[in-house]
Write an enzyme that holds these catalytic residues in place. Structure first.
Site, PDB file in Angstrom:
ATOM      1  N   GLY A  11      12.659  75.636  63.137  1.00  0.00           N
ATOM      2  CA  GLY A  11      13.780  74.692  63.242  1.00  0.00           C
ATOM      3  C   GLY A  11      14.256  74.604  64.686  1.00  0.00           C
ATOM      4  NE  ARG A  72      11.145  74.802  58.974  1.00  0.00           N
ATOM      5  CZ  ARG A  72      12.094  75.524  59.568  1.00  0.00           C
ATOM      6  NH1 ARG A  72      11.807  76.689  60.081  1.00  0.00           N
ATOM      7  NH2 ARG A  72      13.335  75.057  59.655  1.00  0.00           N
ATOM      8  CG  ASP A 128      19.302  79.913  60.667  1.00  0.00           C
ATOM      9  OD1 ASP A 128      20.080  78.951  60.506  1.00  0.00           O
ATOM     10  OD2 ASP A 128      18.116  79.891  60.284  1.00  0.00           O
ATOM     11  N   GLY A 171      22.120  78.172  57.600  1.00  0.00           N
ATOM     12  CA  GLY A 171      22.036  79.601  57.904  1.00  0.00           C
ATOM     13  C   GLY A 171      20.909  80.278  57.159  1.00  0.00           C
ATOM     14  CE  LYS A 214      46.806  79.182  53.198  1.00  0.00           C
ATOM     15  NZ  LYS A 214      45.682  79.458  54.061  1.00  0.00           N
TER      16      LYS A 214
HETATM   17  O1  F6P Z   1      16.403  77.944  60.580  1.00  0.00           O
HETATM   18  C1  F6P Z   1      17.162  76.837  60.938  1.00  0.00           C
HETATM   19  C2  F6P Z   1      17.487  75.997  59.728  1.00  0.00           C
HETATM   20  O2  F6P Z   1      18.279  74.901  60.156  1.00  0.00           O
HETATM   21  C3  F6P Z   1      18.180  76.742  58.592  1.00  0.00           C
HETATM   22  O3  F6P Z   1      19.543  76.928  58.816  1.00  0.00           O
HETATM   23  C4  F6P Z   1      17.873  75.830  57.424  1.00  0.00           C
HETATM   24  O4  F6P Z   1      17.874  76.551  56.224  1.00  0.00           O
HETATM   25  C5  F6P Z   1      16.489  75.334  57.743  1.00  0.00           C
HETATM   26  O5  F6P Z   1      16.322  75.493  59.140  1.00  0.00           O
HETATM   27  C6  F6P Z   1      16.240  73.906  57.370  1.00  0.00           C
HETATM   28  O6  F6P Z   1      14.913  73.616  57.648  1.00  0.00           O
HETATM   29  P1  F6P Z   1      14.286  72.156  57.635  1.00  0.00           P
HETATM   30  O7  F6P Z   1      14.740  71.451  58.866  1.00  0.00           O
HETATM   31  O8  F6P Z   1      12.821  72.406  57.635  1.00  0.00           O
HETATM   32  O9  F6P Z   1      14.801  71.486  56.401  1.00  0.00           O
END
Ligand code: F6P
Length: 323
Positions: A11, A72, A128, A171, A214
């Site tokens: 990512g 990826r 993350d 995250g 609140k």
């Molecule tokens: O690792 C970074 C991140 O943005 C994570 O927070 C999230 O779960 C994931 O990548 C999303 O991945 P993609 O862009 O492949 O949907």
């Protein structure tokens, strides 16, 4: 070392460009040729490798995303894919590689290293913050600021309508983004995978807030929380408290974009420079980190085992201040 390759993988995160710039400019400083490898491990496998000089990274320090693109790579998980990557490294005569990415990137690097022993140094680039061996990863600060800006706006409308908002942040399986941004926006509750969330306790907390007059409530949910994402949590709350006027916001990929904060630019610059120095000093199979303002080196295998670094003092702080 005469030739160093650099790539971004996994990512993307704001500040990756600043890290690429620092790697390339440090190489130029030492009269080393630098090569950009495009689309992460895919570029290594397909030979998408091109020389970049100091001027090739002009005007990118302020840009989000990554000029080298990212992926990826499924192919790098295979023995054949890694063999092709090795062949290309030899073909282009690369003496060392700087990999900018997260745990998936370093898992791949560690396997590759065992098989081929090519000098590899990692730079933690992920929003993350889920890597052991660095206080902060590149992009985390910017992502938090993006969340804060968005949730501050949500708070305005939530207050106007006396509403409960359940906001989901990224995250992966870690709660770093949720915890820090939750504190920064004064969230009434923060749900993270590192601490067990009981729906009854959440409802008790929300009821307490309502009784304490609140006028709006914000619950920040980490996407990896064991209760589920924001929609699942909202459904569970609705079941027990149908009287709540609630809404869901999933912030999604806006958290990954945007111009990097000054903190991320400086962190990326420091780490990019340190990565080249580490290769020149014979270091291999390690991730660069910054711990207590000092550059640190952590073996890839250790860096990807992350969760013990979550600051429980911040969890307690969030509890105290949300009352
Ligand atoms: O690792 C970074 C991140 O943005 C994570 O927070 C999230 O779960 C994931 O990548 C999303 O991945 P993609 O862009 O492949 O949907």
């Amino acid at each position: 070392m005469k030739k160093i390759g650099v790539f971004t993988s996994g990512g993307d995160s704001p500040g990756m460009n600043a890290a690429i710039r620092a790697v390339v400019r440090t190489c130029a400083y030492h009269n080393i040729e630098s090569y950009g490898i495009y689309e992460g491990y895919e570029g290594l496998i397909n030979g998408e490798i091109r020389k970049i000089g100091a001027r090739g990274v002009s005007n990118i320090i302020q840009r989000g995303g990554t000029i080298l693109k990212s992926s990826r790579s499924e192919a790098f998980r295979t023995v054949e894919g890694r063999k092709k990557a090795f062949e290309n490294i030899q073909k282009f005569g690369l003496d060392g590689i700087v990999a900018i990415g997260g745990d998936g990137t370093f898992t791949g690097a560690a396997i590759f290293n065992k098989e081929y022993n090519i000098p590899f140094v990692g730079i933690p680039g992920t929003i993350d913050n889920d890597l052991f061996g660095t206080d902060f990863t590149i992009g985390y600060d910017t992502a938090i600021n993006t969340v804060v800006e968005a949730v501050d706006k949500i708070r305005d409308t939530a207050t106007s309508h006396n509403r409960l908002f359940i906001v989901e942040v990224m995250g992966k399986d870690a709660g770093f983004i949720a915890l820090r941004s939750g504190i920064a926006v004064g969230a009434e509750a923060i749900l993270i995978p590192e601490t067990r969330t009981y729906i009854n306790q959440l409802i008790e907390k929300l009821e307490g807030n309502r009784n304490g007059r609140k006028t709006s409530m914000i619950v920040i949910v980490a996407e990896g929380d064991e209760l589920g994402g924001a929609y699942e949590v909202a459904q569970k709350v609705k079941k027990q408290c149908p009287q709540y006027d609630s809404r869901v916001t999933v912030l999604g990929h806006i958290q990954r974009g945007g111009s990097p904060s000054a903190m991320d630019r400086v962190l990326a610059s420091t780490m990019g420079n340190a990565a080249v120095d580490a290769l020149l000093n014979g270091k291999n199979n390690i991730m660069i980190g910054v711990v207590n303002k000092e550059v640190a080196y952590t073996p890839f295998e250790k860096a990807i085992k992350h969760h013990d670094k979550l600051n429980m003092n911040l969890v307690n702080l969030a509890e105290i201040l949300a009352s």
